[in-house]
Enzyme design. Structure first.
Site, PDB file in Angstrom:
ATOM      1  N   GLU A  60      25.799  -3.697  36.512  1.00 15.05           N
ATOM      2  CA  GLU A  60      26.849  -3.453  35.519  1.00 15.05           C
ATOM      3  C   GLU A  60      26.700  -4.397  34.331  1.00 15.05           C
ATOM      4  O   GLU A  60      26.823  -4.002  33.173  1.00 15.05           O
ATOM      5  CB  GLU A  60      28.241  -3.680  36.135  1.00 15.05           C
ATOM      6  CG  GLU A  60      28.572  -2.814  37.335  1.00 15.05           C
ATOM      7  CD  GLU A  60      28.238  -3.483  38.660  1.00 15.05           C
ATOM      8  OE1 GLU A  60      27.138  -4.062  38.795  1.00 15.05           O
ATOM      9  OE2 GLU A  60      29.080  -3.404  39.574  1.00 15.05           O
ATOM     10  N   HIS A  71      23.821  -8.547  37.594  1.00 10.32           N
ATOM     11  CA  HIS A  71      24.168  -7.352  38.349  1.00 10.32           C
ATOM     12  C   HIS A  71      23.941  -6.135  37.450  1.00 10.32           C
ATOM     13  O   HIS A  71      23.930  -6.258  36.220  1.00 10.32           O
ATOM     14  CB  HIS A  71      25.641  -7.395  38.789  1.00 10.32           C
ATOM     15  CG  HIS A  71      25.897  -8.382  39.890  1.00 10.32           C
ATOM     16  ND1 HIS A  71      27.115  -8.490  40.530  1.00 10.32           N
ATOM     17  CD2 HIS A  71      25.064  -9.305  40.466  1.00 10.32           C
ATOM     18  CE1 HIS A  71      27.030  -9.431  41.452  1.00 10.32           C
ATOM     19  NE2 HIS A  71      25.812  -9.942  41.436  1.00 10.32           N
TER      20      HIS A  71
HETATM   21 ZN   LIG Z   1      28.791  -7.330  40.293  1.00 12.84          ZN
END
Ligand SMILES: [Zn+2]
Length: 145
Positions: free
Chosen positions: A48, A46
């Site tokens: 992040e 992801h």
């Molecule tokens: Zn995530």
């Protein structure tokens, strides 16, 4: 957040769901990432996660105190856990994620009493642009069939 949106667009160009993230410490960008689980064959990739890994390598520290994470979409449970483990001070996100977001949508992850680290959260920053990048991506994908 503008930089995070630029990163999200890079992901979209690769056919990834467009989410971008930037980590800032002492006024400097120390990590960048965009969502890329498909191209990396990595369910944890992801935006992040990618940005935090990038930042931790850059500063050679597994903790990132005093840093702010800018991400175009409300974090999921995996990334919320990562944010606590990384000791990130503040999270600023754009659009809410009604299905999997755990900051306000599906729960208030950061408010749980057992957590040993408090995270400051601000949502809705450039929310419209962040959301439009996502809805436009899905609209185009539907058209392609
Ligand atoms: Zn995530």
């Amino acid at each position: 957040m503008r930089e995070a949106l630029t990163l999200a667009a890079q992901g979209a160009a690769l056919g990834e769901v467009p989410v971008g993230a930037v980590l800032v410490q002492d006024g400097k960008i120390i990590g960048r990432g965009f969502n890329c689980p498909i191209s990396r064959h990595d369910p944890s990739a992801h935006a992040e996660m990618v940005a935090v890994r990038d930042a931790a390598q850059a500063v050679q520290n597994y903790r990132l105190p005093g840093s702010t994470l800018y991400v175009t979409l409300e974090p999921c449970s995996m990334c919320a856990g990562l944010i606590v483990h990384s000791r990130i001070q503040r999270v600023v996100y754009g659009a809410t994620e009604p299905k999997a977001g755990v900051v306000v949508s599906r729960g208030q992850f950061f408010d749980q009493g057992f957590l040993n680290h408090r995270v400051l959260v601000e949502g809705g920053v450039l929310a419209e642009e962040c959301g439009t990048a996502l809805s436009e991506f899905f609209r185009q994908r539907r058209q392609k069939g």
